[in-house]
Design an enzyme around this catalytic site. Structure first.
Site, PDB file in Angstrom:
ATOM      1  N   SER A 182      40.020   0.815 -41.761  1.00 15.75           N
ATOM      2  CA  SER A 182      41.001  -0.421 -41.950  1.00 15.75           C
ATOM      3  C   SER A 182      41.468  -0.374 -43.238  1.00 15.75           C
ATOM      4  O   SER A 182      42.688  -1.156 -43.388  1.00 15.75           O
ATOM      5  CB  SER A 182      40.047  -1.750 -41.814  1.00 15.75           C
ATOM      6  OG  SER A 182      39.112  -1.682 -42.702  1.00 15.75           O
ATOM      7  N   HIS A 210      39.735  -1.127 -34.901  1.00 13.19           N
ATOM      8  CA  HIS A 210      41.416  -1.068 -35.186  1.00 13.19           C
ATOM      9  C   HIS A 210      42.073  -0.129 -34.239  1.00 13.19           C
ATOM     10  O   HIS A 210      43.318   0.445 -34.496  1.00 13.19           O
ATOM     11  CB  HIS A 210      41.574  -0.685 -36.494  1.00 13.19           C
ATOM     12  CG  HIS A 210      41.394  -1.923 -37.506  1.00 13.19           C
ATOM     13  ND1 HIS A 210      42.096  -2.990 -37.648  1.00 13.19           N
ATOM     14  CD2 HIS A 210      40.100  -2.236 -38.063  1.00 13.19           C
ATOM     15  CE1 HIS A 210      41.536  -3.726 -38.614  1.00 13.19           C
ATOM     16  NE2 HIS A 210      40.535  -3.246 -38.800  1.00 13.19           N
ATOM     17  N   LYS A 241      41.139  -8.303 -32.395  1.00 14.71           N
ATOM     18  CA  LYS A 241      42.128  -7.524 -32.929  1.00 14.71           C
ATOM     19  C   LYS A 241      43.420  -7.475 -32.152  1.00 14.71           C
ATOM     20  O   LYS A 241      44.002  -8.576 -31.766  1.00 14.71           O
ATOM     21  CB  LYS A 241      41.902  -6.412 -33.881  1.00 14.71           C
ATOM     22  CG  LYS A 241      40.714  -6.835 -34.908  1.00 14.71           C
ATOM     23  CD  LYS A 241      40.336  -5.771 -35.864  1.00 14.71           C
ATOM     24  CE  LYS A 241      39.779  -6.427 -37.142  1.00 14.71           C
ATOM     25  NZ  LYS A 241      38.245  -5.818 -37.069  1.00 14.71           N
TER      26      LYS A 241
HETATM   27  C1  PLP Z   1      36.904  -6.554 -37.484  1.00 17.46           C
HETATM   28  C2  PLP Z   1      35.944  -5.413 -37.423  1.00 17.46           C
HETATM   29  C3  PLP Z   1      34.587  -5.743 -36.936  1.00 17.46           C
HETATM   30  C4  PLP Z   1      34.363  -7.263 -36.507  1.00 17.46           C
HETATM   31  O1  PLP Z   1      34.743  -7.420 -35.526  1.00 17.46           O
HETATM   32  P1  PLP Z   1      34.939  -8.985 -34.978  1.00 17.46           P
HETATM   33  O2  PLP Z   1      35.068  -9.058 -33.345  1.00 17.46           O
HETATM   34  O3  PLP Z   1      35.937  -9.614 -35.658  1.00 17.46           O
HETATM   35  O4  PLP Z   1      33.537  -9.662 -35.557  1.00 17.46           O
HETATM   36  C5  PLP Z   1      33.818  -4.767 -36.757  1.00 17.46           C
HETATM   37  N1  PLP Z   1      34.128  -3.499 -37.115  1.00 17.46           N
HETATM   38  C6  PLP Z   1      35.412  -3.352 -37.908  1.00 17.46           C
HETATM   39  C7  PLP Z   1      35.729  -1.728 -38.028  1.00 17.46           C
HETATM   40  C8  PLP Z   1      36.268  -4.163 -37.930  1.00 17.46           C
HETATM   41  O5  PLP Z   1      37.511  -4.029 -38.256  1.00 17.46           O
END
Ligand code: PLP
Length: 394
Positions: A182, A210, A241
């Site tokens: 990210s 992502h 996301k």
């Molecule tokens: C955002 C994210 C999460 C967490 O996901 P949520 O559903 O928002 O709790 C886990 N792993 C990665 C790599 C993320 O970017």
């Protein structure tokens, strides 16, 4: 009150280092442009890659579910909190991902924090990329397995670790990695990881947070992108996301999924997601199965925006995805840049030390499918103006 001194002192230290989070309040839906602190801004820092969080079809599905099922599920999944909606969503995830089965959790964080320690126990080994997401790190910390960390995406280091591990008698071994990282927007070499894993009799766990809705045909994610269907034991991802809602999932074999929900404490001991959310998640996947224009638009916008930034003379790092960092070096420059952008009605946040190395501060941008060319052109104009003003550009 007891503890006040501790809180005050800790917060003072954070504020002094400028490491405290300054929250900005959004007063409209998250979209290409949103109202933030009373003014309309172009949003370049949401994870809403496909622009689905304000999509009429998803909203309609949520409203319909509230009317039929109410606002809460009433329980944890294992007791009275499994509605037909949850089961339908899990079927839909499995179909979308092309796996035998799937389990839907309340969040992606709950998957990593609940599943990794449930699977990996005393006598096991977890091998983790050094830049993995914090929720993976916490999941690993909760496990009683041994752990090894390899340099970011370094396949030689991973191979060495695996060879070393063959000399010991572990019960099970697991490589865990983010699919798309990210901070830099680079993609894990999952094809190589999978090959190495197979050679060393090791399972693979990929966090596609992502990559979901971004990579692969119709946004099916990183496993589809590398054509590794059936070769990755755990495909984990999120609905918060690109899919525009909230919730996490793991997909894979039926046996693994049955184990996952029977053993994940985060799933067993926390209320199940509400009807509106669950129905919106189903609608999101159904939309993507039917219509690939959202994913196409996301990539069109991504290419356009990256290309223009490069022409302007910005360093956009090694990104291969819609996450585009604009490398600025010093933290203070990145912070100032972001402040100026906001004044000019562009919402993009600085990423500074300790999230990234001291000399690698940046503005991180994420375009989405809802942005029009006019939105992007306007944002680019501001980037150029501020880049010159702060002497990042000549
Ligand atoms: C955002 C994210 C999460 C967490 O996901 P949520 O559903 O928002 O709790 C886990 N792993 C990665 C790599 C993320 O970017």
């Amino acid at each position: 009150m007891v503890g006040e001194e501790f809180f005050e002192k800790a917060m003072e230290e954070l504020r002094e280092k400028n490491l405290d989070w300054k929250l900005r309040s959004m007063e409209s839906a998250s979209d290409a442009r949103s109202i933030v602190e009373g003014k309309e801004v172009i949003v370049l820092c949401s994870n809403n890659y496909l622009g689905l969080s304000n999509n009429p079809e998803l909203k309609k599905a949520a409203i319909k579910a509230v009317e039929k099922y109410g606002v809460g599920s009433g329980s944890v999944r294992a007791i009275a909190g499994t509605m037909d909606l949850h089961l339908k969503l899990e079927e839909t995830i499995a179909r979308f991902k092309g796996t035998e089965s799937a389990v839907y959790y309340q969040t992606g964080f709950a998957v990593n924090a609940g599943l990794i320690p449930a699977v990996m126990q005393n006598g096991d080994l977890i091998i983790s990329d050094e830049l993995n997401h914090g929720s993976i790190i916490d999941g690993v910390r909760l496990s009683k397995a041994e752990r090894a960390v390899y340099a970011h995406c370094d396949m030689e280091k991973l191979a060495e670790t695996l060879e070393e591990s063959d000399k010991k008698e572990y019960n099970k071994k697991l490589i865990v990695t983010d699919g798309v990282f990210s901070m830099d927007g680079d993609i894990a070499p999952l094809d190589k990881i999978s090959k190495l894993a197979k050679k060393h009799n090791t399972m693979v766990y990929v966090d596609d947070a992502h990559g979901d809705g971004v990579l692969g045909e119709k946004g099916k994610g990183i496993v589809n992108h590398f054509k590794l269907e059936g070769k990755v034991e755990f495909e984990m991802g999120t609905f918060s996301k690109a899919f525009g809602v909230i919730g996490g999932y793991v997909s894979g074999s039926k046996a693994m999924c049955d184990y996952a929900y029977n053993k994940s404490r985060t799933w067993l001991l926390s209320g199940s997601s509400p009807p509106a959310v669950t129905a919106a998640c189903i609608a999101s996947l159904e939309l993507l199965e039917r219509d690939d224009s959202y994913v196409k638009k996301l990539w069109d916008n991504t290419k356009y925006f990256k290309e223009k930034l490069k022409v302007l003379g910005f360093d956009t790092g090694k990104s291969q995805t819609p996450i585009t960092p604009i490398m600025l070096g010093e933290s203070s420059v990145a912070v100032k840049f972001s402040q100026r952008l906001f004044e000019e009605r562009v919402f993009a946040l600085p990423i500074v030390y300790p999230m990234v190395a001291k000399d690698k501060a940046r503005i991180r941008t994420m375009v989405n499918a809802a942005h029009s060319k006019e939105d992007l052109d306007e944002a680019l104009e501001k980037f150029e103006k501020i880049g010159k003003e702060l002497k990042v550009l000549n």
